[in-house]
Write an enzyme that holds these catalytic residues in place. Structure first.
Site, PDB file in Angstrom:
ATOM      1  CE  LYS A   1      -4.387   0.870   2.299  1.00  0.00           C
ATOM      2  NZ  LYS A   1      -5.011   0.831   3.610  1.00  0.00           N
TER       3      LYS A   1
HETATM    4  C1  E4P Z   1      -8.219   1.180   4.110  1.00  0.00           C
HETATM    5  O1  E4P Z   1      -7.610   0.846   3.145  1.00  0.00           O
HETATM    6  C2  E4P Z   1      -8.135   2.552   4.677  1.00  0.00           C
HETATM    7  O2  E4P Z   1      -6.876   2.795   5.200  1.00  0.00           O
HETATM    8  C3  E4P Z   1      -9.213   2.718   5.700  1.00  0.00           C
HETATM    9  O3  E4P Z   1     -10.428   2.248   5.151  1.00  0.00           O
HETATM   10  C4  E4P Z   1      -9.343   4.140   6.201  1.00  0.00           C
HETATM   11  O4  E4P Z   1     -10.494   4.229   6.987  1.00  0.00           O
HETATM   12  P1  E4P Z   1     -10.786   5.458   7.986  1.00  0.00           P
HETATM   13  O5  E4P Z   1     -11.071   6.671   7.172  1.00  0.00           O
HETATM   14  O6  E4P Z   1     -11.972   5.012   8.782  1.00  0.00           O
HETATM   15  O7  E4P Z   1      -9.550   5.629   8.829  1.00  0.00           O
END
Ligand code: E4P
Length: 216
Positions: A83
């Protein structure tokens, strides 16, 4: 639509994997910081449980660091997806890693142009953050609709991974728009099971059966 769990919790992942509904997992530094233990080991264990794509995020902010970290994360398990935070560095790193067949999930996507640039450099996934847009009074799902439209015009292999999901309505909207993946916190998946009429229905069936048996 594939369903990913948005968590680093092995306990939660294990319980939903047992139901056969988990296609993958996404993590980020915030989620991993909540877990006790060596992050590499946790990612390895998640991969063993899920046997599907598991996103592990880099902490570097420069392209060379992202590439170095990405290559290293990819050695943890064949299911690891690296990522990368979107930006010039992320795009540059994605180009290099994708050319080496390392799958990249480009994260922190908040506009269709960011998604388009990520697709052009071979990202396996783009992660538009729906909930965080809703949080600033902007319709997050409009972004999904725009990316679905754009990707539909070209032969990109990049999958649209709906992230920052806050509730089951987001899941329904993502599925209606034809998103490839929706990643959900365990509480949202739990909520997807619930309907009061299902509970009332089960209770009534059992009660009616009991009443009939009492008359026999
Ligand atoms: C997943 O890939 C993301 O990092 C995550 O869904 C972010 O979510 P949040 O906005 O609730 O922190």
């Amino acid at each position: 639509m594939k369903l990913f769990l948005d968590t680093g919790s092995l306990k939660d992942i294990e319980s939903f994997v047992a139901l056969g509904i988990v296609d993958g997992v996404t993590t980020n530094p915030t989620l991993m910081a909540k877990e006790k233990g060596d992050p590499r080991e946790i990612i390895k264990q998640i991969c063993r449980l899920v046997k599907g794509p598991v996103s592990a995020e880099v902490l570097s902010t420069d392209a060379a660091g992202m590439i170095r970290e990405g290559r290293d994360l990819a050695t943890i398990d064949e299911h690891v997806v690296v990522k990368l935070p979107f930006g010039r560095a992320g795009v540059q790193a994605c180009r290099t890693l994708a050319a080496e067949k390392v799958r990249v999930n480009m994260t922190l996507i908040f506009s269709p142009t960011q998604a388009l640039l990520s697709a052009k450099v071979g990202a396996a996934y783009v992660s538009p953050f729906i909930g965080r847009l809703d949080d600033i009074a902007t319709e997050g799902m409009d972004l999904i609709e725009q990316i679905v439209d754009i990707f539909g015009n070209y032969p990109f292999q990049t999958e649209i991974l709906v992230a920052s999901v806050r509730h089951p309505v987001h899941v329904v909207q993502a599925a209606r728009l034809g998103a490839d993946v929706c990643t959900c916190p365990p509480a949202v998946v739990e909520a997807m099971f619930k309907h009061p009429l299902t509970d009332i229905g089960i209770a009534r069936f059992l009660k009616d059966w009991e009443n009939a048996q009492a008359k026999v």
